[in-house]
Design an enzyme around this catalytic site. Structure first.
Site: not given
Length: 342
Positions: A109, A148, A221
């Site tokens: 993030c 992630k 993505g």
């Protein structure tokens, strides 16, 4: 906007079956327990993730509010945000105690709030710290601990950066990596722009699988169709869907039969009826009806009358009254769209 990259034509690898063949990404303000229940009505096997929950929210806040979920949602992974190994270990232990199937560490993030907390994508610049975090969590729980991440940070675009990051974390015992195949730009781009502007480099995720064949690599993505999922699965172990799964949730209906050998897809009507039953139970607990229906606005996406369905299910006055007849009214647009809209 850069063009989407084409799939590389490398010889497909023999891949082991993974429960994460198809996943729905952790998405802030979206993948809450109501969203996950709704998605589970559509697909029994798709692997689901929570919104990111910070260690501070768990260690100093209302644990139940952040971690409570229903057994019907499983399998569900808890995504954590943090950078202190001891805090992450304590938070992971809480996640396991509450029944989650996986603990996932957010290293992707790029938001300013996350940067201020020195976690998320910032952690890609500190692989040894991430390794320490993973090791502490693995020592604290028996469920899988996964990571992630992005493929690079800011102007660092060399594949070796991603390879060395994964290699360092793998040495700490992490066996599952979810690869958002874009760079994270920490300054100058919003989170939304970070999902759209940095070019996708799917080949980086494919190379990670070739370089680390024993690891489970899940790609994330820009994936919008199940045909794309199938193409990616020739090269990696799993595919994570993001906003497409939220805005077009019935995309998940074919996942079980196509990728898990499961049952045939439910109909939209069957999903809707089961959702109404869930709404009735939640209303009895004092849940605001709109907290549930907001996740279902895309159920009939592409069908005649879908706009009317969305408009009725967005009526805050009716939602505040907890009136389940709102579904009957919304459904009329689907059955007789020309008569009602015209």
């Amino acid at each position: 906007m850069p063009s989407e990259p084409s799939f590389i034509s490398a010889m497909p690898l023999p891949l082991r079956p993974s429960p994460r063949r198809v996943c729905v990404a952790p998405m802030m303000d979206w993948t809450d327990r109501h969203c996950r229940y709704f998605h589970r009505l559509i697909s029994r096997h798709t692997w689901l993730y929570t919104e990111m929950v910070t260690t501070g929210a768990l260690l100093f806040g209302d644990v139940g509010r952040h971690l409570a979920f229903t057994a019907e949602e499983a399998p569900v992974a808890l995504q954590l945000g943090g950078s202190e190994p001891d805090d992450l270990a304590r938070a992971a232990k809480l996640g396991q105690a509450w029944g989650y199937d996986e603990i996932n560490l957010n290293c992707g993030c790029p938001s300013e709030r996350v940067q201020r907390g020195a976690f998320g994508a910032c952690l890609m610049n500190e692989p040894q710290l991430v390794a320490d975090c993973v090791r502490a969590m693995r020592d604290a729980v028996s469920i899988p601990v996964t990571v992630k991440h992005r493929i690079g940070v800011d102007a660092v675009e060399d594949y070796a950066f991603a390879r060395d990051f994964v290699g360092t974390i793998a040495e700490a015992g992490c066996e599952v990596f979810i690869v958002h195949a874009r760079n994270a730009i920490l300054k100058g781009l919003s989170p939304k722009e970070n999902r759209e502007i940095p070019p996708l480099k799917y080949d980086y995720a494919y190379r990670l699988k070739r370089d680390f064949p024993a690891l489970e690599i899940v790609i994330n993505g820009g994936v919008k169709t199940l045909d794309e999922v199938e193409l990616h699965l020739q090269h990696v172990d799993g595919v994570m869907l993001g906003r497409e799964a939220y805005h077009n949730p019935f995309l998940l209906a074919e996942v079980d039969a196509r990728f898990y050998g499961g049952a045939a897809a439910p109909t939209r009507e069957e999903v809707e009826m089961a959702l109404i039953e869930y709404c009735a139970r939640e209303l009895a607990r004092g849940t605001f009806l709109g907290a549930i229906t907001r996740h279902a606005l895309g159920l009939y996406r592409g069908a005649a009358g879908a706009r009317g369905w969305r408009r009725v299910l967005s009526d805050n006055k009716r939602l505040a009254a907890g009136d389940l007849a709102i579904f009957d009214e919304a459904r009329r647009y689907l059955r007789e769209p020309s008569e009602i809209i015209g």
